[in-house]
Scaffold this motif. Structure first.
Motif, mmCIF file in Angstrom:
data_model
loop_
_atom_site.group_PDB
_atom_site.id
_atom_site.type_symbol
_atom_site.label_atom_id
_atom_site.label_comp_id
_atom_site.label_asym_id
_atom_site.label_seq_id
_atom_site.Cartn_x
_atom_site.Cartn_y
_atom_site.Cartn_z
ATOM 1 N N ALA A 13 0.828 -1.200 0.000
ATOM 2 C CA ALA A 13 0.000 0.000 0.000
ATOM 3 C C ALA A 13 0.867 1.258 0.000
ATOM 4 C CB ALA A 13 -0.934 -0.003 1.208
ATOM 5 N N ARG A 14 1.901 1.258 0.828
ATOM 6 C CA ARG A 14 2.786 2.416 0.887
ATOM 7 C C ARG A 14 3.584 2.567 -0.405
ATOM 8 N NH1 ARG A 14 5.182 1.932 7.121
ATOM 9 N NH2 ARG A 14 3.308 2.785 8.138
ATOM 10 N N ALA A 15 4.011 1.460 -0.998
ATOM 11 C CA ALA A 15 4.761 1.521 -2.247
ATOM 12 C C ALA A 15 3.905 2.102 -3.368
ATOM 13 C CB ALA A 15 5.271 0.139 -2.625
ATOM 14 N N ARG A 16 2.643 1.688 -3.442
ATOM 15 C CA ARG A 16 1.734 2.238 -4.443
ATOM 16 C C ARG A 16 1.529 3.737 -4.232
ATOM 17 N NH1 ARG A 16 -2.216 -1.321 -6.837
ATOM 18 N NH2 ARG A 16 -3.889 0.140 -6.262
ATOM 19 N N ALA A 17 1.375 4.132 -2.975
ATOM 20 C CA ALA A 17 1.202 5.551 -2.666
ATOM 21 C C ALA A 17 2.467 6.340 -2.999
ATOM 22 C CB ALA A 17 0.837 5.720 -1.193
ATOM 23 N N ALA A 18 3.618 5.782 -2.657
ATOM 24 C CA ALA A 18 4.883 6.465 -2.939
ATOM 25 C C ALA A 18 5.095 6.636 -4.435
ATOM 26 C CB ALA A 18 6.041 5.690 -2.321
ATOM 27 N N ALA A 19 4.646 5.659 -5.212
ATOM 28 C CA ALA A 19 4.773 5.766 -6.663
ATOM 29 C C ALA A 19 3.980 6.950 -7.198
ATOM 30 C CB ALA A 19 4.325 4.480 -7.331
ATOM 31 N N LEU A 20 2.741 7.108 -6.717
ATOM 32 C CA LEU A 20 1.947 8.252 -7.167
ATOM 33 C C LEU A 20 2.550 9.568 -6.689
ATOM 34 C CD1 LEU A 20 -1.825 7.230 -6.982
ATOM 35 C CD2 LEU A 20 -0.161 6.964 -8.833
ATOM 36 N N LEU A 21 3.076 9.585 -5.469
ATOM 37 C CA LEU A 21 3.749 10.789 -4.990
ATOM 38 C C LEU A 21 4.917 11.132 -5.908
ATOM 39 C CD1 LEU A 21 4.338 12.999 -2.840
ATOM 40 C CD2 LEU A 21 5.743 11.285 -1.660
ATOM 41 N N MET A 22 5.767 10.158 -6.193
ATOM 42 C CA MET A 22 6.940 10.384 -7.035
ATOM 43 C C MET A 22 6.540 10.903 -8.413
ATOM 44 S SD MET A 22 9.817 7.615 -8.288
ATOM 45 C CE MET A 22 8.670 6.646 -9.292
ATOM 46 N N LEU A 23 5.524 10.288 -9.015
ATOM 47 C CA LEU A 23 5.125 10.656 -10.366
ATOM 48 C C LEU A 23 4.400 11.994 -10.426
ATOM 49 C CD1 LEU A 23 4.024 7.134 -11.631
ATOM 50 C CD2 LEU A 23 6.086 8.400 -12.279
ATOM 51 N N ALA A 24 3.973 12.492 -9.269
ATOM 52 C CA ALA A 24 3.326 13.805 -9.228
ATOM 53 C C ALA A 24 4.315 14.944 -9.048
ATOM 54 C CB ALA A 24 2.299 13.845 -8.094
ATOM 55 N N LEU A 25 5.523 14.641 -8.616
ATOM 56 C CA LEU A 25 6.498 15.691 -8.320
ATOM 57 C C LEU A 25 7.110 16.233 -9.609
ATOM 58 C CD1 LEU A 25 8.242 13.990 -5.273
ATOM 59 C CD2 LEU A 25 6.725 15.995 -5.206
ATOM 60 N N PRO A 26 7.492 17.506 -9.613
ATOM 61 C CA PRO A 26 8.079 18.096 -10.818
ATOM 62 C C PRO A 26 9.471 17.541 -11.087
ATOM 63 C CG PRO A 26 8.070 19.678 -9.003
ATOM 64 C CD PRO A 26 7.280 18.499 -8.547
ATOM 65 N N GLY A 27 9.708 17.149 -12.330
ATOM 66 C CA GLY A 27 10.996 16.609 -12.712
ATOM 67 C C GLY A 27 10.862 15.258 -13.363
ATOM 68 N N SER A 28 11.947 14.516 -13.356
ATOM 69 C CA SER A 28 12.024 13.214 -14.007
ATOM 70 C C SER A 28 11.944 12.102 -12.974
ATOM 71 C CB SER A 28 13.348 13.107 -14.780
ATOM 72 O OG SER A 28 13.479 11.849 -15.397
ATOM 73 N N ALA B 151 -1.359 5.999 -14.161
ATOM 74 C CA ALA B 151 -0.615 7.164 -13.675
ATOM 75 C C ALA B 151 0.234 7.775 -14.777
ATOM 76 C CB ALA B 151 0.256 6.759 -12.488
ATOM 77 N N LEU B 152 0.900 6.936 -15.556
ATOM 78 C CA LEU B 152 1.764 7.454 -16.611
ATOM 79 C C LEU B 152 0.946 8.076 -17.739
ATOM 80 C CD1 LEU B 152 4.526 4.714 -16.668
ATOM 81 C CD2 LEU B 152 4.650 7.021 -15.741
ATOM 82 N N GLU B 153 -0.233 7.544 -18.000
ATOM 83 C CA GLU B 153 -1.089 8.155 -19.008
ATOM 84 C C GLU B 153 -1.578 9.521 -18.537
ATOM 85 O OE1 GLU B 153 -4.754 6.941 -22.005
ATOM 86 O OE2 GLU B 153 -4.310 5.689 -20.264
ATOM 87 N N LEU B 154 -1.996 9.615 -17.277
ATOM 88 C CA LEU B 154 -2.437 10.900 -16.739
ATOM 89 C C LEU B 154 -1.290 11.903 -16.669
ATOM 90 C CD1 LEU B 154 -4.889 9.885 -13.883
ATOM 91 C CD2 LEU B 154 -5.414 11.355 -15.838
ATOM 92 N N ARG B 155 -0.110 11.413 -16.369
ATOM 93 C CA ARG B 155 1.051 12.302 -16.289
ATOM 94 C C ARG B 155 1.287 13.002 -17.626
ATOM 95 N NH1 ARG B 155 6.182 12.643 -13.159
ATOM 96 N NH2 ARG B 155 7.862 13.104 -14.642
ATOM 97 N N ARG B 156 1.004 12.306 -18.719
ATOM 98 C CA ARG B 156 1.123 12.926 -20.037
ATOM 99 C C ARG B 156 -0.008 13.912 -20.299
ATOM 100 N NH1 ARG B 156 4.556 10.549 -23.642
ATOM 101 N NH2 ARG B 156 5.532 8.610 -22.979
ATOM 102 N N ALA B 157 -1.187 13.606 -19.753
ATOM 103 C CA ALA B 157 -2.386 14.381 -20.097
ATOM 104 C C ALA B 157 -2.537 15.648 -19.270
ATOM 105 C CB ALA B 157 -3.621 13.502 -19.933
ATOM 106 N N LEU B 158 -2.080 15.636 -18.019
ATOM 107 C CA LEU B 158 -2.294 16.775 -17.128
ATOM 108 C C LEU B 158 -1.035 17.643 -17.063
ATOM 109 C CD1 LEU B 158 -4.165 15.048 -14.147
ATOM 110 C CD2 LEU B 158 -5.147 16.358 -16.030
ATOM 111 N N PRO B 159 -1.123 18.887 -17.468
ATOM 112 C CA PRO B 159 0.077 19.737 -17.509
ATOM 113 C C PRO B 159 0.683 20.008 -16.143
ATOM 114 C CG PRO B 159 -1.909 21.025 -17.931
ATOM 115 C CD PRO B 159 -2.315 19.587 -17.954
ATOM 116 N N GLY B 160 -0.097 19.884 -15.076
ATOM 117 C CA GLY B 160 0.448 20.138 -13.752
ATOM 118 C C GLY B 160 1.235 18.979 -13.179
ATOM 119 N N LEU B 161 1.316 17.887 -13.927
ATOM 120 C CA LEU B 161 2.035 16.706 -13.458
ATOM 121 C C LEU B 161 3.403 16.625 -14.124
ATOM 122 C CD1 LEU B 161 -0.681 13.902 -13.403
ATOM 123 C CD2 LEU B 161 0.924 14.385 -11.569
ATOM 124 N N GLY B 162 4.420 16.361 -13.324
ATOM 125 C CA GLY B 162 5.730 16.053 -13.884
ATOM 126 C C GLY B 162 6.530 17.256 -14.317
#
Length: 540
Positions: free
Chosen positions: A355-370, A460-471
């Protein structure tokens, strides 16, 4: 929420050179540990043809690039990080034609390819080191050969310890000692010698001409040693890496090497990049590796090592963003790699760890950068902690006082199918034994299951491409908002992210419309009940 990912990637790849030059600023890069990814010839070891056959998985996952661990000619004393020939593919992994085919196939899918380069040390079987042992004139000057101390030179030249445990020096029959910050089979190169710099410039050009898109620089912080090789004066030196200054790591002069490499990369003019595996005592020191005239990225190991604690996470995020912003570079985020215990297990293992790993993945993919994704983390794979001693191949396991010796546990070959072992990895078993029940975590078993970790990553990766505020680090600043104790809440233009680090649900005002969550989330539009150990993305 699906679309033609290959087509969108190809469209991106065909954009103008100015856009290509910055592709890495918000890229998601997938690490392939070649020997454990996919086996095409039935010998139980992954290879380049195996990687090529599984590239569609990475395209469907939605990553931008693939990083390949070393596949060069090597006696494999340290999983290929002991290179005997930097311009040839080890027969264990295929041949040069396979490497060329892989790069072309990846590019056809819109995926860029980054390869490892190992400049701090060679294999003991490298032609240079064999010449040094043979006593050829001048050959030892390319390495760190020194006379010993004490009676008859029987003591090492200084008190440096190997990262893998034990002394960092080995004596040769004629009495001299040579430096190896890792295994004895990995003698350190002397970058003060001009032939070393010339050789590696040639190696980089060889692979760039073949078409690779960049390099992950192994031990980018270790290529220069302090003048005089001074003693450190204490033991347990491996525990000091990345926390305190050391005379064999993060020396100022190493940046001159990286500046010369940046000039070489830029001379190709089409977005070729360098990524530093660099350990530094502070975020500010790490940021020096990504100044405008040095490398493009540096792994953020502080984020990887951060405990499951909201205050610590916020501090690491703030300090990381501030440090890279000070030099105009994006931050990189990573949770796991081939050298550390998988984060499902680091976060407690079992259901809570997942559960924490899944949450951490979304946190990481939401942060600005690579962001970097290590193979298998998209499947929620845990560390394999019960490997028999006889199966282990990590050199650290066979030495004392070095790393934990558990790196084999994150390198167990991937499960592709739900059948019995080797679960679609290949037809000839696997070089490390896979656990019973591995099939339930396979790509086949998780595909199409909306609750699976694999489908969470894909969404998550599809949304990261679609939402300009992500990544994108250029989409606007990250702002922290007030939230209940135990919860992190930040916003970017049109987007918000909540992370509940507690093991109980937390009620709070709804930040917007939920678009993705690592666990089922309940909201009436005004308030939301955040599940335990969860991360949710919000649009507004």
């Amino acid at each position: 929420m699906t679309h033609d990912l290959t087509a969108s990637r190809l469209a991106s790849a065909s954009s103008n050179a100015a856009a290509n030059s910055g592709w890495w600023r918000d890229a998601v890069i997938y690490q392939v540990y070649v020997r454990s990814f996919a086996d095409s010839d039935g010998d139980g070891v992954g290879d380049l043809r195996g990687v090529r056959t599984r590239l569609p998985h990475l395209a469907r996952l939605g990553v931008d690039a693939v990083w390949l661990t070393p596949f060069y000619v090597s006696p494999q004393a340290d999983g290929g990080y002991d290179v005997a020939d930097y311009r040839a593919v080890d027969p264990l992994f295929g041949d040069l034609a396979d490497a060329d085919d892989l790069v072309r196939a990846a590019h056809a899918l819109g995926l860029r390819v980054i390869v490892d380069v190992v400049p701090n040390h060679t294999s003991e079987e490298h032609v240079w080191f064999r010449a040094a042992l043979a006593g050829e004139p001048g050959a030892r000057e390319r390495y760190w050969f020194r006379p010993g101390r004490g009676a008859d030179g029987a003591e090492p030249p200084n008190d440096w310890e190997s990262v893998f445990g034990g002394p960092a020096w080995t004596r040769v029959p004629d009495g001299d000692w040579y430096l190896h910050l890792f295994a004895p089979e990995q003698p350190d190169l002397n970058w003060d010698h001009p032939e070393v710099a010339g050789e590696f410039a040639s190696v980089l050009r060889f692979w760039l001409d073949l078409g690779v898109d960049g390099f992950r620089v192994d031990v980018a912080h270790g290529m220069v040693k302090a003048p005089g090789l001074p003693d450190i004066g204490r033991g347990a030196q491996a525990t000091l890496i990345g926390t305190e200054p050391l005379p064999f790591f993060d020396q100022d002069a190493v940046h001159e090497i990286h500046r010369s490499w940046r000039l070489l990369l830029d001379s190709y003019g089409d977005g070729r990049i360098g990524v530093a595996e660099a350990w530094a005592p502070t975020s500010e020191r790490l940021a020096l590796y990504v100044r405008p005239d040095e490398l493009h990225q540096a792994f953020n190991f502080r984020f990887l090592n951060c405990p499951w604690d909201p205050a610590a996470m916020r501090t690491v995020i703030d300090e990381s963003l501030a440090a890279t912003a000070s030099v105009g570079a994006p931050t990189t985020w990573v949770l796991s790699n081939h050298d550390v215990v998988r984060h499902v297990t680091r976060y407690g293992g079992g259901e809570q760890g997942l559960a924490r790993a899944r949450a951490a993945a979304l946190l990481m993919l939401a942060l600005p950068g690579s962001a970097y994704v290590y193979q298998g983390e998209e499947l929620g794979l845990p560390e394999v902690t019960d490997l028999p001693d006889g199966a282990r191949q990590d050199p650290a396991f066979h030495r004392t006082a070095g790393q934990d010796g558990l790196r084999d546990g994150c390198r167990v070959p991937l499960p592709w199918s739900a059948d019995g072992a080797p679960y679609g990895f290949g037809e000839g078993g696997s070089w490390l034994p896979q656990p019973a029940g591995w099939g339930a975590l396979s790509v086949e078993a998780q595909t199409g299951d909306p609750h699976s970790t694999l489908e969470l990553y894909r969404a998550a990766l599809e949304l990261r491409r679609a939402l300009p505020g992500l990544g994108s680090p250029d989409a606007g600043p990250l702002g922290w908002l007030s939230a209940p104790e135990g919860v992190l809440l930040f916003s970017r233009p049109g987007f918000a992210c909540t992370l509940n680090t507690l093991d109980i649900p937390v009620e709070m005002p709804s930040p917007g419309r939920p678009v993705l969550s690592s666990a089922p989330v309940e909201t009436d539009g005004r308030t939301v009940l955040l599940p335990p150990d969860s991360c949710t993305w919000w649009a507004f």
